[in-house]
Write an enzyme that holds these catalytic residues in place. Structure first.
Site, PDB file in Angstrom:
ATOM      1  N   ALA A   9       0.819  -1.228   0.000  1.00 42.94           N
ATOM      2  CA  ALA A   9       0.000   0.000   0.000  1.00 42.94           C
ATOM      3  C   ALA A   9       0.848   1.272   0.000  1.00 42.94           C
ATOM      4  O   ALA A   9       0.395   2.324  -0.476  1.00 42.94           O
ATOM      5  CB  ALA A   9      -0.946  -0.013   1.190  1.00 42.94           C
ATOM      6  N   GLU A  60      10.240  -2.537  -9.249  1.00 46.59           N
ATOM      7  CA  GLU A  60       8.980  -2.509  -8.477  1.00 46.59           C
ATOM      8  C   GLU A  60       8.134  -3.698  -8.916  1.00 46.59           C
ATOM      9  O   GLU A  60       7.932  -3.898 -10.114  1.00 46.59           O
ATOM     10  CB  GLU A  60       8.262  -1.187  -8.772  1.00 46.59           C
ATOM     11  CG  GLU A  60       6.903  -1.049  -8.090  1.00 46.59           C
ATOM     12  CD  GLU A  60       6.183   0.247  -8.514  1.00 46.59           C
ATOM     13  OE1 GLU A  60       6.791   1.100  -9.201  1.00 46.59           O
ATOM     14  OE2 GLU A  60       4.998   0.375  -8.167  1.00 46.59           O
TER      15      GLU A  60
HETATM   16  O1  CA2 Z   1      -0.398  -6.534  -5.857  1.00 47.08           O
HETATM   17  C1  CA2 Z   1       0.448  -6.228  -5.029  1.00 47.08           C
HETATM   18  O2  CA2 Z   1       1.487  -6.852  -4.855  1.00 47.08           O
HETATM   19  C2  CA2 Z   1       0.176  -5.036  -4.099  1.00 47.08           C
HETATM   20  O3  CA2 Z   1       1.413  -4.368  -3.887  1.00 47.08           O
HETATM   21  C3  CA2 Z   1      -0.349  -5.617  -2.804  1.00 47.08           C
HETATM   22  C4  CA2 Z   1      -0.769  -4.541  -1.795  1.00 47.08           C
HETATM   23  C5  CA2 Z   1      -1.687  -3.522  -2.431  1.00 47.08           C
HETATM   24  O4  CA2 Z   1      -1.947  -2.467  -1.511  1.00 47.08           O
HETATM   25  C6  CA2 Z   1      -1.117  -2.935  -3.709  1.00 47.08           C
HETATM   26  O5  CA2 Z   1      -2.051  -2.046  -4.271  1.00 47.08           O
HETATM   27  C7  CA2 Z   1      -0.796  -4.029  -4.698  1.00 47.08           C
HETATM   28  C8  CA2 Z   1      -1.508  -5.163  -0.617  1.00 47.08           C
HETATM   29  C9  CA2 Z   1      -0.742  -6.181   0.118  1.00 47.08           C
HETATM   30  C10 CA2 Z   1      -1.664  -6.724   1.158  1.00 47.08           C
HETATM   31  O6  CA2 Z   1      -1.367  -8.068   1.347  1.00 47.08           O
HETATM   32  C11 CA2 Z   1      -2.349  -8.885   1.739  1.00 47.08           C
HETATM   33  C12 CA2 Z   1      -1.974 -10.176   1.934  1.00 47.08           C
HETATM   34  C13 CA2 Z   1      -2.912 -11.088   2.291  1.00 47.08           C
HETATM   35  C14 CA2 Z   1      -4.212 -10.705   2.473  1.00 47.08           C
HETATM   36  C15 CA2 Z   1      -4.576  -9.397   2.286  1.00 47.08           C
HETATM   37  C16 CA2 Z   1      -3.632  -8.484   1.932  1.00 47.08           C
END
Ligand code: CA2
Length: 152
Positions: A80, A101
């Site tokens: 995020a 990235e």
């Molecule tokens: O798609 C990606 O790798 C992101 O960087 C993941 C972030 C998100 O805020 C970006 O917009 C895209 C979120 C990571 C949250 O990780 C979680 C893992 C398990 C369950 C829920 C969230």
């Protein structure tokens, strides 16, 4: 023989919960599974990798500062913080090594607030939407970049 290039792989907030929540978006692999994938790929490419995760912006920034002297390249999934952190962008600007990235999901298929990244303008390149394989693709990309650098 030259020492293997050292690659730092950084992961931002909540990625420690990967594979445990929201498998529909992020899949079922955990961060430990991704680390194993990266270790395998790094061995094939002759890299020495270190993978870290933090929920704290300051800790990520301190690790980025290490890259000024210690690391040959950085792979970063800022999670995020991608969409909010001028501080991480400023830290990455101080680093001269290649920066890739990575996003597991295709952020452009998601909410519009995920379409803007503070990191992309200071990254060498961006990989998104390929799931955990994105980290391996980033290692391949770095291999190409470092080889090209050696040739110069
Ligand atoms: O798609 C990606 O790798 C992101 O960087 C993941 C972030 C998100 O805020 C970006 O917009 C895209 C979120 C990571 C949250 O990780 C979680 C893992 C398990 C369950 C829920 C969230």
């Amino acid at each position: 023989m030259a020492d293997p290039a050292k690659i730092l792989i950084l992961n931002g907030p909540n990625l420690n919960l990967l594979g445990i929540r929201e498998p529909g978006i992020y899949g079922r692999e955990t961060l430990a599974d991704i680390e194993r994938r990266c270790a395998r790929k790094a061995k094939a490419l002759g890299f020495d990798i270190t993978m870290r995760q933090s929920n704290s912006e300051g800790e990520l920034i301190n690790w980025i500062h290490e890259a000024v002297s210690e690391w040959s390249a950085i792979i970063i999934n800022p999670a995020a913080y991608t969409h909010t952190s001028v501080a991480i962008m400023d830290a990455l600007k101080l680093v001269s090594c290649p920066i890739v990235e990575v996003h597991i999901s295709n952020v452009y298929q998601r909410e519009t607030f995920r379409h803007h990244s503070y990191v992309s303008p200071v990254a060498t390149g961006v990989i998104c939407g390929f799931g955990p394989a994105g980290y391996e693709l980033a290692l391949e990309a770095i291999s190409g970049l470092l080889r090209k650098k050696e040739e110069v």
